[in-house]
Each structure stands twice: as C-alpha cells, then as structure tokens.
Design an enzyme around this catalytic site. Sequence first.
Site, PDB file in Angstrom:
ATOM      1  N   ASP A  98      50.924  48.029  41.586  1.00 55.02           N
ATOM      2  CA  ASP A  98      49.678  47.385  41.982  1.00 55.02           C
ATOM      3  C   ASP A  98      49.753  45.938  41.514  1.00 55.02           C
ATOM      4  OD1 ASP A  98      46.681  48.307  42.888  1.00 55.02           O
ATOM      5  OD2 ASP A  98      46.719  46.501  41.628  1.00 55.02           O
ATOM      6  N   ASP A 112      42.351  56.132  41.609  1.00 57.07           N
ATOM      7  CA  ASP A 112      41.217  55.203  41.577  1.00 57.07           C
ATOM      8  C   ASP A 112      40.953  54.531  42.925  1.00 57.07           C
ATOM      9  OD1 ASP A 112      43.561  53.759  41.590  1.00 57.07           O
ATOM     10  OD2 ASP A 112      43.058  52.445  39.928  1.00 57.07           O
ATOM     11  N   ARG A 153      39.620  39.493  45.513  1.00 55.38           N
ATOM     12  CA  ARG A 153      40.186  39.137  46.830  1.00 55.38           C
ATOM     13  C   ARG A 153      39.087  39.091  47.873  1.00 55.38           C
ATOM     14  NH1 ARG A 153      45.702  42.552  46.058  1.00 55.38           N
ATOM     15  NH2 ARG A 153      46.689  40.823  44.965  1.00 55.38           N
ATOM     16  N   ARG A 169      51.501  46.601  48.073  1.00 49.53           N
ATOM     17  CA  ARG A 169      51.714  47.766  48.951  1.00 49.53           C
ATOM     18  C   ARG A 169      53.030  47.654  49.724  1.00 49.53           C
ATOM     19  NH1 ARG A 169      46.419  46.028  52.353  1.00 49.53           N
ATOM     20  NH2 ARG A 169      45.698  46.106  50.203  1.00 49.53           N
TER      21      ARG A 169
END
Length: 644
Positions: free
Chosen positions: A117, A62, A377, A539
């Site tokens: 994530d 995605d 964000r 990440r």
Amino acid sequence: MTLTEKILRAHLVEGEFAPGKEIKIRIDQTLCQDATGTMAFLELEAMGVKRVKTELSVQYIDHNTLQIGPENPNDHIYLQSVCAAKGVYFSRPGNGICHQVHLERFGVPGKTLLGSDSHTPTGGGIGMLAMGAGGLDVAMAMAGVPFKLTCPRVVGIKLTGKLSAWVSAKDVILTVLSILGSQGNVGTSIEYFGPGVETLSVPERATITNMGAELGVTTSLFPSDNATKAFLEAEGRGASWQSLSADDGAEYSRVIEIDLSSLVPMAACPSNPGNVKPVSEIAGMAVSQVLIGSCTNSSLKDMRMVAKVLEGRHVSEKLSLGIAPGSRQVLKMLSSDGSLASMVGAGCRILESACGPCIGQGFSPASGTVSVRTFNRNFLNRTGTKNDQCYLVSPETAVATALTGVMTDPRTLGIECPKWEMPTEFMVDDGMVIAPPEKAGDIIRLETIGAPPECSPLPKRLEAEFIIKVGDKITTDHIMPAGAYLKYRSNIPRYSRFVFECFNKDGEPTFAEKAEAIKAKGLLGAVAGGMSFGQGSSREHAAICPMYLGVRLIVARSIERIIAANLVNFGILPLLFKDEADLEAIVPGTHIVIDGLTGQLHAGADIKAELIFPNGGKRSIVLTHTLSEEDCGLVLKGGRLRID
Ligand code: MIC
Ligand code: SF4
C-alpha cells in the site's frame, strides 16, 4: 549520516549507499491490506513458500469491508486461512486501517517495513524506514528475498517554530506539497529535523509521513525521540523504543526550511493533492459533504479535537458529516471518554474504522457538489462520482466547514481551539488480531478467488499498436479504478474490463475491447503517456490487468517508482520519450516497432524504434529507460509470472 542512510546501511544486503544506484536491503516487517493482499498471497503460494521469513508480517482487512456480494468475504476467508498457514498475523475487519493500526501496535523505530500500500511510509512517524510496493515485491520480501530499490537522495526539511492554533500537521504536509509538487520527486527520501520536530506528537508526524506518498517520494522519516518513546510507552510497547536521529551536520541534497508558526490552513483543490491553496482563498464555497478519517487523519488526536469542537453544537443542515475513526483502539477511546456522544449528538454519521469513502466505498458526493475530506487523495472520480470536486483539508478545517456549511478557515470560527494531550495509556486490545497458529491449517479458496495470470516472453522484434495516448499525472485510479470495482481484485479477467474506464466514451469500444481487437490481429498493445505516469497507489492491478489485455509497452515522459517496478514484475516494458515531439506525433492506431529488442535492451542504453502512423508515414525515434540489467532480463522473459 542522515537517518535514511543509517537505517539503509544497517539493512544493506547488496550494493553501496550511493544515491541513484540500485541497492538491495533486508526487510524486517511487511504489511498487506485486503485489496492488494489476495494477489500478494496467491503469488507467495505460487513461489512455494511454506512460512514467511520476516520478523513480522501482518495482513489487514480494511479496504473492502462493505461486503456487497460474496467477493469481499470470500477474500477475507482466503486471507485468514492463508495467513494462518504461512505464519502471518491477521487483523480482522473492524480492527482499523492498516497504517493506523500498524503504527499503534507493530511499528518499531529503526526497522524496515515494506507494505503493499502506497501509504506505508506512515511508519516513518516513529522512525521506521517504511515503503510502499506492489504485492509481488511484498510477497518476495515475505519469502525472505532482499528488496531492490534505487538508493534515494535525502532531502531535509528543517522545522522551526510551533504550529499556531487551528493549524495542524495536515497543513504542514500540504505546504510541503505546495513547495515540492506531486511530480518529479522519484528516488527521494524526506527527512524532518530541527527544533520544530519536538513540538509534534507521533500522530501528527504520521500524518506528515503518510502524505509523503503524494509527493511521489520513496519514504519520509522523523527521528525517534522522547515523543516517540511516550507514544510507544502509552501503547505498552516502550521496550521497542530506541533513540534515532541524523547526525548533527548531516548532509542533505537539499534543505527546505519551514517555520511552523508561519503556516496557515491549506487545502488541496480538485483534482490533485499537489494543487494547494490557503483555505482563506476558497472560504465561503458551498459544500455538500464533509468526511473525517482515512489513514492520514484518523488518530485519537484528530478525533478528540473534532469531538470537542462538535460538543454542544450541530452540523449544518446544508451538508452531511461522516466520521471514520482510524482504528478500533481509537473508537474504543472515543466511546469511553464521551467524544462519540458529542459526535453523534452533533448529527454526524459514524462510519466503520476502515478506508471506506477514501477508496470510493460509499459516501459518494451528489453530482456537481463539493466534497471536503481529511483524506490524502482527490484524484478525479475517486469518490465514485464522475467529475467530482474533492478538497483535501485538515480535520480542523473539516469540522469548521461541517458546522458552517461552507468552506471555512477554522481560525474564523470564533471558538477556542481544543488542546491535545497525549494519553499516558491507550486502551490496548489486540482481540481482533489473530496470531498465526503453530500448526498450519487448510487454505480456503472459495469460488471467486482466481489465480494470477501468466505472461509470455517479449518477442525479439516488438511491434505494438498504441491503444490510447494519455496526458500528464495519470494516476493508478485512472488506470484501474477502485470504488465499486474493488470487489473484483481477485478476479483479473473481470477486473481488466475496467482498465482506463474513465477514458471510455459512450457508443465507442472500451479500452478493453480495443485491446482485444489488437490482440486478435496478433499485435501487442502499447500506451503512451506524459509526465509522472502511474502516480498514486501501489495496486499492481494497474500492471496485471493491462498485461492480461495484451499491453506490453508503456512509453511515457516519466514513470513513478512503484508502478515502474510493477510493470517490470508483470512483463510490461516501461520506456521513456527522449523527445516530447515524439509523444505529440502519436495518434491512436500508431504502431511502434523495436527491432532487435533483446540486443538493444541493456542498462543505460538508448533504444532505437520506429513509429508507423495510420497514414503510412514513418518516424525514427530514440527512447530511453531507467531499468537495471537485472530488470531488462526480467521484463524480456515476461516478468515474474512468466511461462518458462
Ligand atoms: C489507495 O489509497 O489508493 C489504496 C487503495 O490504498 C492503494 C492500494 C490499492 O489500490 O489497493 C494504495 O495506496 O496503494
Ligand atoms: Fe485506505 Fe485511503 Fe489510506 Fe488508501 S489512502 S490506505 S484507501 S485510507
């Protein structure tokens, strides 16, 4: 008991439920997305795991779907083949954003979910205990290793009343952000309770739990009630439902009461989700683009509302409106009920069901102009435009702004707010999810798939040079930019060229070049930071890439949960300043020396160190940390990818 406590106790493998103490829990489900998934699966392979041991693991494509160059499709082919080999479901590109699809098709109340994530807590919208983590921690969970976390303290948010017209779930979480802020909430679970809960549908609850990530909390949870049941039944998954809630009178470490009927449209202003103001205070501001979508606000509920408002109207010629439905299911339903035609008729640009502009994959705003987004964000430069001005709002505020061309409080539009009714049946179609075959095939590794780098043990006497000193609220987007560089996620040497890229200055050596020069002198690299270092994403590249460049020490005033775990996993020592004046004293080129590191680094023990300034001056300092004894041992050995 709180709901957090109930679910954690039911999954406890080691330790006891005591806030602040380290515990280990069983993970039932995992999810990965492509930008973190390649590393996670390379790590899983390196562990020699034949088949995943979770109840369910899903890999989504995605994030990187633009396929500019071969890197992204190469990742997808690797991931599809490795999922088939290891027993993992594979959600193909086009099927939607991981958190939206997981909620629709796989989430189960009362289960634990670990995802590579940071917005994995979206699953809390149906009463899952869902958490974000680095890829390596998720790989370990897939391998059946219990997940280690600090047992959270539980903050209760009591909801009363009912949202007014044009005010929605996004305004609830933006209000929570205005109360709690985006820093200082590490080690917390947020639980929503009270009579206002039943007025919110699952998609609304998921918007709220999704953006709990911006508070920096471990997870956010809603009870599993009749609304949850209705949602799961409409997804054809009624059998997964169970009733779950905190006990009456459960004790929370703090209770915040929010009367939903008193809320107004809110906006997070540049460039932090915690910088919240009422939309009415910034109304009238010129806007160049509006984007509706992302894992926060791309449900059928949001999209149908937007379509209804757009029906028979036209987007202002002053701006562009882009809409990305969160999943193929949502897109299919919008195309069958006429919503898509209303959107297209109004002049909006339909984007793929994927993360897209939320992670800087296209739709960057023009220089010096305002972008209004329903995303979660707005960290500086995340849109792909330097010094961007990005505002985060609800879909209601976004669509109102798209019609008028200026920031608009939707209550002033002068039209009736569309009503939402949960469908009794969603258009379920899992044709883009590939179930793992019984017999594993070959893993396909095309040329751009590199191996994770290895790391050596830390020396007994650590001497490192500070390469950079940064301020408060440094995000993983500052450390490891995504956007145009996202395609290098599987190639650490290439991707590490961009560490702290936003702080590079024209005509001066880059961070990567400075780090290499320090390495060439036989020294380790260090980074000094302020409060809330490493906010934002999961990440692990924000640890792997600096480590690859020789950075082995981060000293900050406070460090966020996921990055702290990632640093340890990859052999970087996360230490904390006790005295702010020590941080202030550091200038580029300052060295830090820790004598007898192996003897000094123990759980709960302070660390004595010395700063040596470029002018030869010295300063003795005392540092602290929050590492467990196990973490101390791990980081000393060089993390989990160490050379033994
Ligand atoms: C994000 O929203 O920042 C991301 C991109 O989804 C990240 C994951 C990543 O960097 O791949 C996250 O939230 O963890
Ligand atoms: Fe994707 Fe954006 Fe959600 Fe991250 S925050 S998962 S990039 S939609």
